[in-house]
Design an enzyme around this catalytic site. Structure first.
Site, PDB file in Angstrom:
ATOM      1  NE  ARG A  41      -2.204  -1.688   3.592  1.00 35.61           N
ATOM      2  CZ  ARG A  41      -2.702  -0.981   4.911  1.00 35.61           C
ATOM      3  NH1 ARG A  41      -3.519  -0.158   4.966  1.00 35.61           N
ATOM      4  NH2 ARG A  41      -1.823  -1.736   6.109  1.00 35.61           N
TER       5      ARG A  41
ATOM      6  CG  ASN B 288      -4.427  -4.506   3.498  1.00 34.20           C
ATOM      7  OD1 ASN B 288      -3.119  -4.295   2.317  1.00 34.20           O
ATOM      8  ND2 ASN B 288      -2.953  -4.035   4.227  1.00 34.20           N
TER       9      ASN B 288
END
Length: 91
Positions: free
Chosen positions: A18, A36
């Protein structure tokens, strides 16, 4: 302005994926978000110039060190905008 939705599968959680996407998008003036998913995938939306988005997608196919990308599902979505690029909570 182009917009895409992306779902990345493989070993992409717990490896800095990320932050990798966040840093790429922020450095290229692409807005959107990344998070996520509970199924182990990473989901993102990218909004910006087509060439910039394509460059980010190429990098996302490899990811950061220790990531292993099995698949990248990309689909065009209606043009949208957000301010900046953010990491969102898991969904």
């Amino acid at each position: 302005m182009e917009s895409v939705s992306v779902i990345v599968t493989g070993r992409v959680q717990g490896v800095g994926y990320r932050w990798f996407v966040h840093d790429l998008a922020s450095s290229r003036d692409v807005s959107g978000w990344v998070r996520n998913r509970r199924d182990g995938a990473v989901e993102a939306e990218l909004h910006g110039d087509r060439a910039q988005i394509d460059g980010i997608l190429r990098a996302m196919r490899t990811g950061p060190p220790h990531a292993h990308v099995d698949g990248l599902e990309v689909r065009e979505i209606p043009a949208g905008t957000t301010d900046g690029f953010e990491i969102r909570p898991a969904r």
